[in-house]
Design an enzyme around this catalytic site. Structure first.
Site, short mmCIF file in Angstrom:
data_model
loop_
_atom_site.label_atom_id
_atom_site.label_comp_id
_atom_site.label_asym_id
_atom_site.label_seq_id
_atom_site.Cartn_x
_atom_site.Cartn_y
_atom_site.Cartn_z
CE1 TYR A 20 13.26 -11.61 8.37
CE2 TYR A 20 12.59 -9.21 8.17
CZ TYR A 20 12.73 -10.72 7.66
OH TYR A 20 11.58 -10.90 6.80
CE LYS B 134 6.81 -7.93 12.72
NZ LYS B 134 6.62 -8.10 11.43
CE1 TYR C 102 7.16 -4.16 14.24
CE2 TYR C 102 8.96 -4.65 15.67
CZ TYR C 102 8.58 -4.77 14.48
OH TYR C 102 9.00 -5.47 13.45
CB SER D 56 11.26 -8.83 14.84
OG SER D 56 12.24 -8.17 15.69
CG ASN E 240 -0.48 0.11 2.55
OD1 ASN E 240 0.98 0.05 2.62
ND2 ASN E 240 -1.13 0.35 3.58
P1 NAD Z 1 9.46 -1.38 5.46
O1 NAD Z 1 8.54 -0.52 6.11
O2 NAD Z 1 10.48 -0.83 4.76
O3 NAD Z 1 8.36 -2.42 4.64
C1 NAD Z 1 7.14 -2.69 4.85
C2 NAD Z 1 6.41 -2.49 3.60
O4 NAD Z 1 4.90 -3.04 3.82
C3 NAD Z 1 6.21 -1.21 3.06
O5 NAD Z 1 6.62 -1.15 1.65
C4 NAD Z 1 4.75 -0.67 3.34
O6 NAD Z 1 4.48 0.29 2.71
C5 NAD Z 1 4.25 -2.08 3.41
N1 NAD Z 1 2.96 -2.07 4.09
C6 NAD Z 1 2.70 -1.73 5.52
N2 NAD Z 1 1.51 -2.13 6.10
C7 NAD Z 1 0.92 -2.63 4.76
C8 NAD Z 1 -0.49 -2.83 4.43
N3 NAD Z 1 -1.32 -2.82 5.52
N4 NAD Z 1 -0.85 -3.35 3.42
C9 NAD Z 1 0.18 -3.46 2.34
N5 NAD Z 1 1.52 -3.03 2.50
C10 NAD Z 1 1.70 -2.49 3.75
O7 NAD Z 1 9.99 -2.26 6.61
P2 NAD Z 1 11.14 -3.40 6.86
O8 NAD Z 1 12.29 -2.85 7.40
O9 NAD Z 1 11.41 -3.71 5.08
O10 NAD Z 1 10.35 -4.69 7.38
C11 NAD Z 1 9.83 -5.71 6.65
C12 NAD Z 1 9.44 -6.65 7.88
O11 NAD Z 1 10.30 -7.03 8.55
C13 NAD Z 1 8.31 -5.96 8.79
O12 NAD Z 1 7.61 -7.07 8.95
C14 NAD Z 1 8.95 -5.62 9.90
O13 NAD Z 1 8.22 -5.83 10.97
C15 NAD Z 1 10.17 -7.08 10.04
N6 NAD Z 1 11.43 -6.48 10.60
C16 NAD Z 1 12.08 -5.43 10.31
C17 NAD Z 1 13.37 -5.17 10.95
C18 NAD Z 1 14.05 -3.70 10.66
O14 NAD Z 1 15.09 -3.64 11.65
N7 NAD Z 1 14.08 -3.42 9.51
C19 NAD Z 1 13.55 -5.98 11.97
C20 NAD Z 1 13.04 -7.09 12.32
C21 NAD Z 1 11.86 -7.49 11.50
C1 WQD Z 2 20.72 -0.40 17.75
C2 WQD Z 2 21.70 0.34 19.14
C3 WQD Z 2 20.52 1.70 20.27
C4 WQD Z 2 19.83 5.03 17.23
C5 WQD Z 2 15.19 -2.12 16.57
C6 WQD Z 2 13.86 -2.63 17.16
C7 WQD Z 2 13.45 -4.13 16.73
C8 WQD Z 2 13.85 -4.35 15.34
C9 WQD Z 2 15.26 -3.85 14.89
C10 WQD Z 2 11.92 -4.56 13.99
C11 WQD Z 2 20.99 0.29 20.20
C12 WQD Z 2 21.39 2.55 19.54
C13 WQD Z 2 20.19 3.88 17.96
C14 WQD Z 2 20.38 6.08 17.51
C15 WQD Z 2 21.91 5.03 19.14
N1 WQD Z 2 12.79 -3.84 14.56
N2 WQD Z 2 21.36 3.72 18.85
N3 WQD Z 2 21.52 6.03 18.45
O1 WQD Z 2 16.86 -0.96 19.04
O2 WQD Z 2 18.31 -3.11 18.51
O3 WQD Z 2 16.11 -2.78 17.36
O4 WQD Z 2 15.15 -2.32 15.33
O5 WQD Z 2 11.70 -5.59 14.40
O6 WQD Z 2 12.46 -4.73 17.28
O7 WQD Z 2 13.77 -2.43 18.42
O8 WQD Z 2 17.96 -1.10 16.87
O9 WQD Z 2 18.93 0.35 15.49
O10 WQD Z 2 17.18 1.48 16.78
O11 WQD Z 2 19.53 0.65 17.66
O12 WQD Z 2 22.75 4.94 19.98
O13 WQD Z 2 20.20 7.21 16.93
O14 WQD Z 2 21.94 1.57 18.42
O15 WQD Z 2 20.54 2.45 21.75
O16 WQD Z 2 21.96 0.04 21.07
P1 WQD Z 2 17.19 -1.89 17.87
P2 WQD Z 2 18.38 0.36 16.68
#
Ligand code: NAD
Ligand code: WQD
Length: 346
Positions: free
Chosen positions: A176, A152, A148, A124, A32
């Site tokens: 991840y 998950k 959040y 995650s 979306n």
């Molecule tokens: P992102 O926001 O870049 O990608 C998510 C995509 O999903 C976006 O393109 C967004 O537009 C789309 N989206 C969101 N809600 C939607 C909906 N209701 N319908 C259709 N599309 C929708 O995020 P990302 O970093 O690529 O993360 C991808 C997945 O991995 C997520 O589920 C996130 O929770 C998970 N994840 C991310 C991280 C991280 O640090 N990036 C870490 C662990 C898990």
């Molecule tokens: C990494 C380290 C901060 C920003 C988050 C979500 C987790 C997952 C991944 C989706 C930490 C430090 C950060 C800054 C800093 N997402 N930091 N200055 O918190 O490990 O994980 O993203 O599932 O759910 O919680 O990642 O990149 O935010 O932080 O010092 O401006 O960097 O304190 O030690 P985090 P992060």
């Protein structure tokens, strides 16, 4: 038959699309664009060498999902679509429950209705909360520390219930750790809107001069240099794990939950130093108070992913910083959110 990539226009999903296409899969993106730009589609086309099919679909719309599934014959679904900002989830929990949980339930219903029974799900390391010990393996206690993270964990549980109830439905939960970096072409990468929440995109924006300095959240953690330790993983390694998990699900009649990390903990200061080396730019920083909810150290035990999928992370922290910087320096404003220029998403 195609693979449906929900959230395929986003950061990790777009890299998974490249890995899928390069390994012979036909893909259809459903997104979306709530946190991505349709411009990613042209970039994907340049990398893959062929147009990418995409449908503008919001997973909260059951009707749109039904229509989508009636138009294609999907072999499996990769589900990246979610809202992911921890802080925002604390102020707007209902939006997270609706988008992430209701969206997933709708998707599962549409899959069941269409007889699509293989799912690769983006989970995650957040489901481990503040782990009792590191490295964290998949049997560690699960706990949530924010809405959040709750979405998950709930989604993992809903998917597990569906797997138990159905003779055919099989799913892979991929937990991840901290995805960073970008495709080596520099054409796709992470493009957070507003002020980045995460460390690597913030560092990248300091390096381009868009931000003055990095605030390091806490210098008094019980770690060797006092800053927080995480398991950063290159996004292309992560993308490959999705293809490996898909093959596993197609081959085996069983479900899967695996950590995706390198197994190596890196501190904030170590990442800053590695980035400075890779970019040749100085990253000014200030050590400020801890960020509420942060934990001292989290890194993965990735043994199961290696044993079951034959997968391991191949890129080290220098490669992660090099590729993150390559993307950021070529695209200092990301995909440039210019709404007037959005093509219709098909
Ligand atoms: P992102 O926001 O870049 O990608 C998510 C995509 O999903 C976006 O393109 C967004 O537009 C789309 N989206 C969101 N809600 C939607 C909906 N209701 N319908 C259709 N599309 C929708 O995020 P990302 O970093 O690529 O993360 C991808 C997945 O991995 C997520 O589920 C996130 O929770 C998970 N994840 C991310 C991280 C991280 O640090 N990036 C870490 C662990 C898990
Ligand atoms: C990494 C380290 C901060 C920003 C988050 C979500 C987790 C997952 C991944 C989706 C930490 C430090 C950060 C800054 C800093 N997402 N930091 N200055 O918190 O490990 O994980 O993203 O599932 O759910 O919680 O990642 O990149 O935010 O932080 O010092 O401006 O960097 O304190 O030690 P985090 P992060």
């Amino acid at each position: 038959m195609s693979i449906l990539v929900c959230g395929g226009a986003g950061y990790i999903g777009s890299h998974a699309c490249v890995a899928l296409a390069e390994q012979g899969y036909r893909i259809v993106i459903a997104d979306n664009f709530s946190n991505s730009s349709p411009r990613v589609l042209l970039r994907l086309q340049r990398i893959i060498g062929a147009p990418v099919e995409c449908e503008r679909v919001d997973l909260r719309s059951k009707t749109a999902l039904r229509r989508l599934f009636s138009r294609y014959d999907f072999a499996a679904v990769m589900h990246f679509a979610a809202l992911k900002a921890v802080g925002e989830s604390c102020t707007q929990p209902l939006a997270y429950f609706d988008n992430n949980i209701s969206g997933t339930v709708n998707l599962l219903q549409a899959m069941e209705h269409a007889g699509v029974d293989r799912l690769v799900f983006s989970s995650s390391a957040t489901v481990y909360g503040d782990p009792e010990r590191v490295p964290v393996d998949e049997n560690a206690r699960l706990e949530v520390t924010n809405p959040y993270g709750r979405t998950k964990l709930v989604m993992e549980q809903l998917i597990a219930d569906l797997c138990s109830a159905s003779h055919r439905f099989r799913a892979a939960n991929l937990r991840y750790f901290n995805p960073v970096g970008a495709h080596a072409s520099g054409l796709i990468g992470e493009d957070p809107g507003g002020i980045p929440n995460n460390l690597m995109p913030f560092i990248c924006q300091v390096a381009t001069g868009r931000r003055d300095k990095l605030n390091i959240f806490g210098g008094d953690y019980p770690t060797p240099d006092g800053t927080g330790i995480r398991d950063y993983i290159h996004v292309t390694d992560l993308a490959q794990a999705h293809v490996d998990a898909l093959r596993f699900l197609m081959r085996e009649d069983t479900n899967l939950t695996v950590n995706l990390g390198t197994g190596r903990g890196i501190s904030v200061l170590q990442l800053v130093r590695a980035f400075e080396k890779a970019s040749g730019r100085r990253i000014p920083y200030e050590i400020v108070d801890r960020r509420p909810g942060d934990v001292a150290r989290v890194y993965a035990d990735p043994t199961r992913a290696q044993r079951v999928l034959g997968w391991r992370a191949r890129h080290d922290v220098d490669a992660m910083c090099r590729d993150a910087w390559h993307w950021q320096s070529l695209n200092p404003n990301g995909y440039e959110r210019d709404r007037a220029e959005l093509p219709s998403a098909r």
